[in-house]
Design a protein around this motif. Structure first.
Motif, PDB file in Angstrom:
ATOM      1  N   VAL A   1      56.298  66.089 -65.036  1.00 48.44           N
ATOM      2  CA  VAL A   1      56.470  64.698 -64.617  1.00 48.44           C
ATOM      3  C   VAL A   1      57.892  64.249 -64.927  1.00 48.44           C
ATOM      4  N   GLN A   2      58.560  63.693 -63.915  1.00 52.79           N
ATOM      5  CA  GLN A   2      59.865  63.056 -64.139  1.00 52.79           C
ATOM      6  C   GLN A   2      59.568  61.637 -64.592  1.00 52.79           C
ATOM      7  N   GLN A   3      59.833  61.366 -65.867  1.00 51.42           N
ATOM      8  CA  GLN A   3      59.506  60.066 -66.433  1.00 51.42           C
ATOM      9  C   GLN A   3      60.394  58.965 -65.857  1.00 51.42           C
ATOM     10  N   SER A   4      59.860  57.749 -65.788  1.00 53.98           N
ATOM     11  CA  SER A   4      60.624  56.591 -65.331  1.00 53.98           C
ATOM     12  C   SER A   4      61.792  56.326 -66.278  1.00 53.98           C
ATOM     13  N   LYS A   5      61.535  56.513 -67.575  1.00 54.93           N
ATOM     14  CA  LYS A   5      62.572  56.345 -68.596  1.00 54.93           C
ATOM     15  C   LYS A   5      62.648  57.646 -69.373  1.00 54.93           C
ATOM     16  N   GLY A   6      63.714  58.393 -69.167  1.00 56.64           N
ATOM     17  CA  GLY A   6      63.857  59.673 -69.848  1.00 56.64           C
ATOM     18  C   GLY A   6      63.791  60.822 -68.866  1.00 56.64           C
ATOM     19  N   GLY A   7      63.810  62.012 -69.394  1.00 55.24           N
ATOM     20  CA  GLY A   7      63.828  63.215 -68.572  1.00 55.24           C
ATOM     21  C   GLY A   7      62.438  63.699 -68.213  1.00 55.24           C
ATOM     22  N   PRO A   8      62.375  64.888 -67.626  1.00 53.51           N
ATOM     23  CA  PRO A   8      61.079  65.461 -67.257  1.00 53.51           C
ATOM     24  C   PRO A   8      60.285  65.873 -68.492  1.00 53.51           C
ATOM     25  N   ILE A   9      58.976  65.889 -68.343  1.00 54.70           N
ATOM     26  CA  ILE A   9      58.078  66.251 -69.437  1.00 54.70           C
ATOM     27  C   ILE A   9      56.932  67.078 -68.863  1.00 54.70           C
ATOM     28  N   VAL A  10      56.420  67.999 -69.657  1.00 60.79           N
ATOM     29  CA  VAL A  10      55.320  68.858 -69.223  1.00 60.79           C
ATOM     30  C   VAL A  10      54.040  68.428 -69.939  1.00 60.79           C
ATOM     31  N   ILE A  11      52.969  68.261 -69.170  1.00 59.92           N
ATOM     32  CA  ILE A  11      51.675  67.854 -69.710  1.00 59.92           C
ATOM     33  C   ILE A  11      50.666  68.955 -69.436  1.00 59.92           C
ATOM     34  N   TRP A  12      50.054  69.485 -70.492  1.00 65.94           N
ATOM     35  CA  TRP A  12      49.041  70.522 -70.359  1.00 65.94           C
ATOM     36  C   TRP A  12      47.699  69.874 -70.071  1.00 65.94           C
ATOM     37  N   GLU A  13      46.908  70.536 -69.234  1.00 65.99           N
ATOM     38  CA  GLU A  13      45.590  70.030 -68.861  1.00 65.99           C
ATOM     39  C   GLU A  13      44.674  69.944 -70.081  1.00 65.99           C
ATOM     40  N   LYS A  14      44.003  68.821 -70.202  1.00 69.74           N
ATOM     41  CA  LYS A  14      42.962  68.611 -71.211  1.00 69.74           C
ATOM     42  C   LYS A  14      41.701  68.224 -70.455  1.00 69.74           C
ATOM     43  N   HIS A  15      40.562  68.394 -71.087  1.00 67.55           N
ATOM     44  CA  HIS A  15      39.282  68.133 -70.419  1.00 67.55           C
ATOM     45  C   HIS A  15      39.233  66.725 -69.816  1.00 67.55           C
ATOM     46  N   GLN A  16      39.700  65.722 -70.552  1.00 67.91           N
ATOM     47  CA  GLN A  16      39.630  64.354 -70.034  1.00 67.91           C
ATOM     48  C   GLN A  16      40.638  64.073 -68.921  1.00 67.91           C
ATOM     49  N   LEU A  17      41.536  65.015 -68.655  1.00 74.29           N
ATOM     50  CA  LEU A  17      42.522  64.823 -67.586  1.00 74.29           C
ATOM     51  C   LEU A  17      42.231  65.670 -66.349  1.00 74.29           C
ATOM     52  N   ILE A  18      41.091  66.351 -66.317  1.00 68.69           N
ATOM     53  CA  ILE A  18      40.762  67.232 -65.192  1.00 68.69           C
ATOM     54  C   ILE A  18      40.758  66.468 -63.866  1.00 68.69           C
ATOM     55  N   THR A  19      40.169  65.297 -63.818  1.00 69.33           N
ATOM     56  CA  THR A  19      40.116  64.516 -62.575  1.00 69.33           C
ATOM     57  C   THR A  19      41.521  64.162 -62.107  1.00 69.33           C
ATOM     58  N   LEU A  20      42.392  63.785 -63.024  1.00 73.65           N
ATOM     59  CA  LEU A  20      43.776  63.491 -62.668  1.00 73.65           C
ATOM     60  C   LEU A  20      44.445  64.729 -62.091  1.00 73.65           C
ATOM     61  N   PHE A  21      44.314  65.878 -62.770  1.00 74.81           N
ATOM     62  CA  PHE A  21      44.927  67.121 -62.305  1.00 74.81           C
ATOM     63  C   PHE A  21      44.377  67.535 -60.934  1.00 74.81           C
ATOM     64  N   ASP A  22      43.095  67.281 -60.679  1.00 75.82           N
ATOM     65  CA  ASP A  22      42.485  67.617 -59.393  1.00 75.82           C
ATOM     66  C   ASP A  22      42.983  66.714 -58.265  1.00 75.82           C
ATOM     67  N   SER A  23      43.438  65.498 -58.598  1.00 74.45           N
ATOM     68  CA  SER A  23      43.732  64.490 -57.582  1.00 74.45           C
ATOM     69  C   SER A  23      45.205  64.340 -57.230  1.00 74.45           C
ATOM     70  N   VAL A  24      46.103  64.528 -58.190  1.00 69.50           N
ATOM     71  CA  VAL A  24      47.516  64.257 -57.924  1.00 69.50           C
ATOM     72  C   VAL A  24      48.166  65.378 -57.112  1.00 69.50           C
ATOM     73  N   LYS A  25      49.261  65.011 -56.471  1.00 69.74           N
ATOM     74  CA  LYS A  25      50.071  65.953 -55.691  1.00 69.74           C
ATOM     75  C   LYS A  25      51.532  65.732 -56.094  1.00 69.74           C
ATOM     76  N   ASN A  26      52.391  66.636 -55.682  1.00 74.08           N
ATOM     77  CA  ASN A  26      53.818  66.436 -55.914  1.00 74.08           C
ATOM     78  C   ASN A  26      54.232  65.092 -55.323  1.00 74.08           C
ATOM     79  N   GLY A  27      54.963  64.297 -56.098  1.00 75.11           N
ATOM     80  CA  GLY A  27      55.402  62.979 -55.645  1.00 75.11           C
ATOM     81  C   GLY A  27      54.487  61.846 -56.046  1.00 75.11           C
ATOM     82  N   SER A  28      53.284  62.150 -56.542  1.00 76.51           N
ATOM     83  CA  SER A  28      52.363  61.098 -56.995  1.00 76.51           C
ATOM     84  C   SER A  28      52.943  60.390 -58.216  1.00 76.51           C
ATOM     85  N   SER A  29      52.747  59.083 -58.290  1.00 75.92           N
ATOM     86  CA  SER A  29      53.108  58.319 -59.484  1.00 75.92           C
ATOM     87  C   SER A  29      51.935  58.371 -60.448  1.00 75.92           C
TER      88      SER A  29
END
Length: 89
Positions: free
Chosen positions: A35-63
């Motif tokens: 993710v290219q943060q709004s304030k700061g540089g890029p950051i990497v987020i590893w998948e966690k169980h509670q984020l599965i729906t987010l990971f399944d839904s987002v695409k490149n360019g999603s906010s």
């Protein structure tokens, strides 16, 4: 990301990757969001169980907005569960 040091992430998804974190005998694939943060540089987020729906839904360019709400002990589990609020468009 160390959620204890940075509890909020807001920005645009640069890429979604699958990473093999297993062994030769026992392969295990997990996903990471860059993710290219709004304030700061890029950051990497590893998948966690509670984020599965987010990971399944987002695409490149999603906010995305991800807020770490803390951890919660889980009976019979050594490590606590991470709790999140996540939104995207």
């Amino acid at each position: 990301i160390d959620w204890e040091k940075q509890s909020n992430v807001e920005g645009k998804v640069i890429q979604i990757k699958e990473v093999d974190i297993g062994t030769k005998k026992k392969p295990k694939i997990t996903r990471v969001l860059e993710v290219q943060q709004s304030k700061g540089g890029p950051i990497v987020i590893w998948e966690k169980h509670q984020l599965i729906t987010l990971f399944d839904s987002v695409k490149n360019g999603s906010s995305v907005i991800i807020r770490h709400l803390g951890t919660k002990p889980v009976k019979g589990r050594k490590l606590p569960m991470h709790c999140f609020f996540a939104a995207y468009h």
